[in-house]
Scaffold this active site. Structure first.
Site, mmCIF file in Angstrom:
data_model
loop_
_atom_site.group_PDB
_atom_site.id
_atom_site.type_symbol
_atom_site.label_atom_id
_atom_site.label_comp_id
_atom_site.label_asym_id
_atom_site.label_seq_id
_atom_site.Cartn_x
_atom_site.Cartn_y
_atom_site.Cartn_z
ATOM 1 N N ARG A 62 21.177 -12.193 -8.793
ATOM 2 C CA ARG A 62 20.811 -11.075 -9.687
ATOM 3 C C ARG A 62 19.336 -11.076 -10.077
ATOM 4 N NH1 ARG A 62 25.978 -12.188 -11.793
ATOM 5 N NH2 ARG A 62 27.447 -10.697 -10.940
ATOM 6 N N LYS B 2 8.752 -0.904 -5.484
ATOM 7 C CA LYS B 2 9.826 -0.222 -4.747
ATOM 8 C C LYS B 2 10.243 -1.131 -3.609
ATOM 9 C CE LYS B 2 9.253 4.756 -5.162
ATOM 10 N NZ LYS B 2 9.031 5.984 -4.371
ATOM 11 N N GLU C 118 -2.088 6.534 4.152
ATOM 12 C CA GLU C 118 -1.771 6.409 2.713
ATOM 13 C C GLU C 118 -3.050 6.395 1.877
ATOM 14 O OE1 GLU C 118 1.248 6.787 1.800
ATOM 15 O OE2 GLU C 118 2.672 5.701 3.072
ATOM 16 N N LYS D 148 -2.780 3.463 -7.370
ATOM 17 C CA LYS D 148 -1.333 3.233 -7.418
ATOM 18 C C LYS D 148 -0.944 2.547 -8.725
ATOM 19 C CE LYS D 148 2.833 2.336 -5.043
ATOM 20 N NZ LYS D 148 3.524 2.061 -3.792
ATOM 21 N N GLU E 31 9.743 6.474 -11.322
ATOM 22 C CA GLU E 31 9.631 7.765 -10.635
ATOM 23 C C GLU E 31 10.406 8.885 -11.324
ATOM 24 O OE1 GLU E 31 9.027 7.471 -6.401
ATOM 25 O OE2 GLU E 31 10.183 9.296 -6.113
ATOM 26 N N ARG F 297 5.111 9.558 -10.532
ATOM 27 C CA ARG F 297 5.109 8.665 -9.375
ATOM 28 C C ARG F 297 5.534 9.373 -8.087
ATOM 29 N NH1 ARG F 297 7.139 2.368 -8.821
ATOM 30 N NH2 ARG F 297 6.571 2.219 -6.631
ATOM 31 N N ASN G 81 4.374 10.516 -2.958
ATOM 32 C CA ASN G 81 5.134 10.790 -1.739
ATOM 33 C C ASN G 81 4.655 12.037 -1.013
ATOM 34 O OD1 ASN G 81 6.968 8.606 -1.916
ATOM 35 N ND2 ASN G 81 8.021 9.668 -3.562
ATOM 36 N N HIS H 259 5.717 12.722 2.553
ATOM 37 C CA HIS H 259 6.745 11.745 2.921
ATOM 38 C C HIS H 259 8.102 12.377 3.213
ATOM 39 C CE1 HIS H 259 3.702 8.927 1.732
ATOM 40 N NE2 HIS H 259 4.491 7.876 1.879
ATOM 41 N N HIS I 108 9.464 11.152 6.407
ATOM 42 C CA HIS I 108 10.709 10.378 6.504
ATOM 43 C C HIS I 108 11.679 11.052 7.474
ATOM 44 C CE1 HIS I 108 10.197 8.117 2.405
ATOM 45 N NE2 HIS I 108 9.453 7.627 3.362
ATOM 46 N N HIS J 100 5.205 4.438 10.213
ATOM 47 C CA HIS J 100 5.365 5.137 8.938
ATOM 48 C C HIS J 100 4.142 6.019 8.636
ATOM 49 C CE1 HIS J 100 6.588 5.890 4.843
ATOM 50 N NE2 HIS J 100 5.468 5.365 4.370
#
Ligand SMILES: NC(=O)c1ccc[n+]([C@@H]2O[C@H](COP(=O)([O-])OP(=O)(O)OC[C@H]3O[C@@H](n4cnc5c(N)ncnc54)[C@H](O)[C@@H]3O)[C@@H](O)[C@H]2O)c1
Length: 438
Positions: free
Chosen positions: A195, A217, A259, A301, A311, A315, A319, A322, A326, A339
């Site tokens: 955990r 992330k 990026e 960032k 987010e 935030r 993206n 993206h 994606h 990517h």
């Protein structure tokens, strides 16, 4: 309501840029090979001890742990998340400084997670840095297969197998050594093993140094969509040794630049203008240019993450491009397109849509295409991506809420954007038809 949220986001994005510039020190000498941008100065990669920490980005009162006086750290960027705040150390040769890593190791057991490509290059060095003059610490490692297509549950299990077989306990530390794939997987493993155990990021690609190692992330892909399984989980520190970029292939370097361009477009117009002037230096791996691009990207960032860790709004602007990107990665099979390559084509598509909506000038669209082309990044999706394929994959994107696909689009002058579901659907259709053959 949504429109006003969008405007607020745009306002927050541009006002936070102003806040950064106000806090950055002025007048630091520019490196010889890189002209100083109008607003931010470009520090030399190997700063002299006297001005080494001048570029530190300070965000709140409690001090972050400082590197020793003789350290080669040229910049420390603080990710200000209150009692979970952490430093990003940036500099050349930082893996030769055992103290930097050791101060963030908790307990006596360390698991280094890396891959078959990076292990022969840097695993020995990192193991040395963790154990030098530190006999109490023992290091295990797990070497995963290389590539985006292994960012999945089966490969993640190999990390847990190793951790459990080695009888690691809650006091152990996981170290991610590699690019964004390793960072995302190791972070997710650290978030869930027992955990949650301590975690350090040592990013070795430009993509990971400017983006994925910062902000917490973590996660893996599902065959139906990118990064759909994961957790927010922050590291103890991010250690960026810019020397690791010396072994990075050109195509991977360009992927990371996609990026870097993003930060300029969404919130930092002077940074974008600096990139337009210095792209050839970046592609030629000029150390000062790279160090400045990494520093400025991490500062952008860190500022966004400190304001919106999970987010809920701001935030999401990170993206840009993206959602389209994606879809390309999922649609072409993970790994076929890098990517950053998919993000580059996606950024051009988002820019095209912003222009169709009348939200940006033609000149911005042209500048986006020009800079990405110059960086040898793709500006259109592959022919195999049809309109229907885009639509069906985008329908399971993380940014779909209540059945509505929200997108990050450029709006207003250079450096401004919105995160919104309030756009004319016709513009999305027109963009998809303009970029897809069928
Ligand atoms: N968590 C986030 O916020 C975030 C942000 C951006 C991207 N990402 C994720 O990051 C991943 C992409 O990261 P990436 O571009 O680093 O890809 P990657 O991790 O696959 O690394 C690219 C390639 O470079 C190799 N490599 C790594 N370091 C090297 C070095 N120093 N020298 C030589 N080769 C080296 C790797 O083995 C790999 O073959 C994607 O999965 C993407 O979703 C996550």
């Amino acid at each position: 309501m949504a429109a006003s949220t969008s405007s607020l986001l745009a306002a927050a994005a541009s006002s936070s840029c102003t806040a950064i510039s106000a806090r950055l020190p002025r007048g630091a000498p520019a490196a010889a090979s890189v002209p100083s941008p109008s607003r931010h100065s470009c520090p030399s990669l190997r700063a002299s001890p006297a001005r080494r920490h001048q570029s530190r980005f300070v965000a709140s009162v409690a001090p972050t742990m400082q590197p020793p006086a003789e350290s080669r750290v040229s910049t420390v960027v603080d990710v200000d998340l209150g009692d979970r705040r952490y430093p990003i150390y940036i500099g050349a040769g930082l893996l030769d400084e055992p103290d930097l890593l050791q101060r963030h190791v908790h307990g006596k057991r360390v698991l280094v997670v890396t891959n078959t490509n990076v292990a022969p290059l840097y695993l020995e060095k990192v193991t040395w840095a963790l154990t030098h003059n530190n006999p109490n610490v023992s290091v295990e490692s797990v070497i995963l297969p290389d590539g985006e297509k292994y960012k999945d549950m089966d490969t993640l299990m190999k990390v847990f197998d190793k951790a459990i077989e080695s009888r690691l306990d809650r006091r152990c530390t996981f170290v991610a050594l590699g690019g964004g794939v390793i960072g995302d997987m190791c972070g997710y493993a650290a978030a869930s093993f027992l955990r949650g155990v301590n975690f350090i990021q040592i990013p070795t690609t430009l993509m990971a140094q400017v983006d994925s190692s910062v902000g917490g992330k973590t996660g893996i892909n599902h065959r139906l969509g990118k990064n759909l399984i994961g957790a927010f989980y922050q590291p103890q520190c991010v250690l960026i040794d810019t020397d690791t970029l010396n072994t990075l292939p050109d195509r991977e370097l360009a992927s990371g630049i996609a990026e870097v361009v993003k930060y300029g477009l969404i919130r930092d117009a002077p940074f974008f203008e600096w990139q337009e002037k210095n792209m050839s230096a970046l592609l030629a791996r000029d150390p000062s240019a790279l160090a400045y691009a990494i520093k400025r990207s991490c500062e952008n960032k860190a500022e966004v993450v400190a304001q919106d860790e999970k987010e809920s709004g701001l935030r999401a602007t990170l993206n840009l491009g993206h959602t389209f990107g994606h879809a390309i990665e999922t649609g072409t099979g993970y790994g076929a397109w890098l990517h950053g390559e998919a993000v580059a084509a996606g950024t051009v598509m988002a820019t095209d849509m912003s222009h169709r909506l009348g939200w940006i000038d033609e000149s911005i669209k042209k500048r986006v295409i020009d800079i990405l082309k110059y960086a040898k990044l793709p500006i259109t999706p592959p022919d195999t991506m049809t309109v229907e394929k885009f639509k069906s994959i985008m329908a399971v994107d993380k940014k779909v809420a209540d059945g509505l696909l929200r997108l990050i689009l450029l709006k207003g002058p250079l450096g401004s954007c919105v995160f919104t579901g309030e756009y004319d659907r016709k513009a999305l259709d027109e963009t998809l038809h303009a970029f897809c053959k069928n």
